[in-house]
Design a protein around this motif. Structure first.
Motif, PDB file in Angstrom:
ATOM      1  N   ILE A 199       0.860  -1.184   0.000  1.00 52.05           N
ATOM      2  CA  ILE A 199       0.000   0.000   0.000  1.00 52.05           C
ATOM      3  C   ILE A 199       0.896   1.232   0.000  1.00 52.05           C
ATOM      4  N   VAL A 200       0.685   2.117  -0.983  1.00 52.94           N
ATOM      5  CA  VAL A 200       1.520   3.303  -1.127  1.00 52.94           C
ATOM      6  C   VAL A 200       0.623   4.507  -1.413  1.00 52.94           C
ATOM      7  N   ASP A 201       0.800   5.584  -0.652  1.00 58.04           N
ATOM      8  CA  ASP A 201       0.111   6.839  -0.959  1.00 58.04           C
ATOM      9  C   ASP A 201       0.994   7.643  -1.904  1.00 58.04           C
ATOM     10  N   LEU A 202       0.420   8.045  -3.032  1.00 54.48           N
ATOM     11  CA  LEU A 202       1.161   8.749  -4.071  1.00 54.48           C
ATOM     12  C   LEU A 202       0.664  10.180  -4.219  1.00 54.48           C
ATOM     13  N   PRO A 203       1.585  11.135  -4.375  1.00 54.94           N
ATOM     14  CA  PRO A 203       1.154  12.505  -4.688  1.00 54.94           C
ATOM     15  C   PRO A 203       0.672  12.565  -6.131  1.00 54.94           C
ATOM     16  N   PRO A 204      -0.186  13.536  -6.456  1.00 49.94           N
ATOM     17  CA  PRO A 204      -0.746  13.630  -7.817  1.00 49.94           C
ATOM     18  C   PRO A 204       0.302  13.668  -8.924  1.00 49.94           C
ATOM     19  N   ASP A 205       1.457  14.340  -8.697  1.00 53.21           N
ATOM     20  CA  ASP A 205       2.464  14.417  -9.761  1.00 53.21           C
ATOM     21  C   ASP A 205       3.087  13.054 -10.058  1.00 53.21           C
ATOM     22  N   GLN A 206       3.204  12.192  -9.062  1.00 48.27           N
ATOM     23  CA  GLN A 206       3.733  10.850  -9.305  1.00 48.27           C
ATOM     24  C   GLN A 206       2.729  10.003 -10.091  1.00 48.27           C
ATOM     25  N   VAL A 207       1.448  10.168  -9.792  1.00 47.22           N
ATOM     26  CA  VAL A 207       0.409   9.464 -10.552  1.00 47.22           C
ATOM     27  C   VAL A 207       0.417   9.967 -11.996  1.00 47.22           C
ATOM     28  N   GLN A 208       0.527  11.271 -12.176  1.00 44.53           N
ATOM     29  CA  GLN A 208       0.577  11.857 -13.520  1.00 44.53           C
ATOM     30  C   GLN A 208       1.753  11.298 -14.305  1.00 44.53           C
ATOM     31  N   ASN A 209       2.912  11.157 -13.656  1.00 42.65           N
ATOM     32  CA  ASN A 209       4.076  10.587 -14.318  1.00 42.65           C
ATOM     33  C   ASN A 209       3.815   9.143 -14.758  1.00 42.65           C
ATOM     34  N   MET A 210       3.080   8.384 -13.946  1.00 43.23           N
ATOM     35  CA  MET A 210       2.774   6.999 -14.310  1.00 43.23           C
ATOM     36  C   MET A 210       1.910   6.929 -15.565  1.00 43.23           C
ATOM     37  N   THR A 211       1.055   7.924 -15.773  1.00 39.36           N
ATOM     38  CA  THR A 211       0.142   7.887 -16.923  1.00 39.36           C
ATOM     39  C   THR A 211       0.863   8.039 -18.262  1.00 39.36           C
ATOM     40  N   VAL A 212       2.107   8.502 -18.246  1.00 36.23           N
ATOM     41  CA  VAL A 212       2.861   8.665 -19.491  1.00 36.23           C
ATOM     42  C   VAL A 212       3.918   7.578 -19.665  1.00 36.23           C
ATOM     43  N   GLN A 213       3.953   6.613 -18.774  1.00 36.97           N
ATOM     44  CA  GLN A 213       4.895   5.492 -18.868  1.00 36.97           C
ATOM     45  C   GLN A 213       4.224   4.323 -19.581  1.00 36.97           C
ATOM     46  N   PRO A 214       5.012   3.471 -20.225  1.00 34.02           N
ATOM     47  CA  PRO A 214       4.408   2.348 -20.948  1.00 34.02           C
ATOM     48  C   PRO A 214       3.863   1.248 -20.036  1.00 34.02           C
ATOM     49  N   ALA A 215       4.522   0.998 -18.890  1.00 33.63           N
ATOM     50  CA  ALA A 215       4.092  -0.122 -18.051  1.00 33.63           C
ATOM     51  C   ALA A 215       4.646   0.004 -16.643  1.00 33.63           C
ATOM     52  N   LEU A 216       3.991  -0.674 -15.734  1.00 30.10           N
ATOM     53  CA  LEU A 216       4.497  -0.888 -14.384  1.00 30.10           C
ATOM     54  C   LEU A 216       4.943  -2.344 -14.349  1.00 30.10           C
ATOM     55  N   VAL A 217       6.186  -2.575 -13.948  1.00 26.56           N
ATOM     56  CA  VAL A 217       6.719  -3.929 -13.843  1.00 26.56           C
ATOM     57  C   VAL A 217       6.954  -4.221 -12.371  1.00 26.56           C
TER      58      VAL A 217
END
Length: 166
Positions: free
Chosen positions: A114-132
């Protein structure tokens, strides 16, 4: 993008504090999709979920983002199957970022990071190809490495922020 309702019992305890609407969830993990993000909204927020499955169709990883209607922060929960070697933790790669996490709890549905993420980190994930994600089973010497495509995550987050409305 397919949007289907989802209720994950395993996430109830992980989301209870600032994301209290999900404490009443009860549907099984069978509704988690390997192909699309699933968005489920209730009065105080939304869940955005996608799964990763092995060749036999067994769910090995579930990635969920919980978005509260009152908070900007996003809670990310990764769920692995029971039998995960907890002492090894979970390693996550998103783009060039690599992070190791300890498991927070296990339920009948699996073990959670369980990880709490700030909005900018979530935004960065949306432009990445995948979570491994890499994790070990208690009876394996080689790790499982599962990938969840992050394409369309931005759209799913937008829909969740809009209360589930497209």
């Amino acid at each position: 993008m397919l949007l289907r309702p989802i209720r994950l019992a395993a996430l109830a305890c992980a989301l209870a504090a600032p994301f209290g609407a999900f404490a009443q969830t009860s549907q099984s993990l069978a509704d988690v999709s390997p192909d699309d993000w699933v968005v489920h909204c209730e009065e105080t927020g939304c869940l955005v979920t996608r799964g990763a499955f092995d060749a036999a169709g067994s769910r090995l990883l579930t990635l969920t983002f919980a978005l509260s209607s009152q908070l900007d922060a996003v809670r990310m929960v990764l769920l692995t199957p029971l039998g995960t070697a907890l002492q090894s933790g979970l390693q996550i790669n998103v783009g060039t970022q690599e992070q190791a996490y300890n498991f927070a709890a296990c339920t009948p549905d699996g073990c959670m990071v369980i990880v709490d993420l700030p909005p900018d980190q979530v935004q960065n994930m949306t432009v990445q190809p995948a979570l491994v994600a890499r994790f070990f089973a208690i009876n394996q010497t080689d790790p499982y490495e599962m990938s969840i495509p992050l394409e369309e995550l931005g759209e799913a987050i937008r829909i969740a922020r809009n209360g589930g409305v497209r």
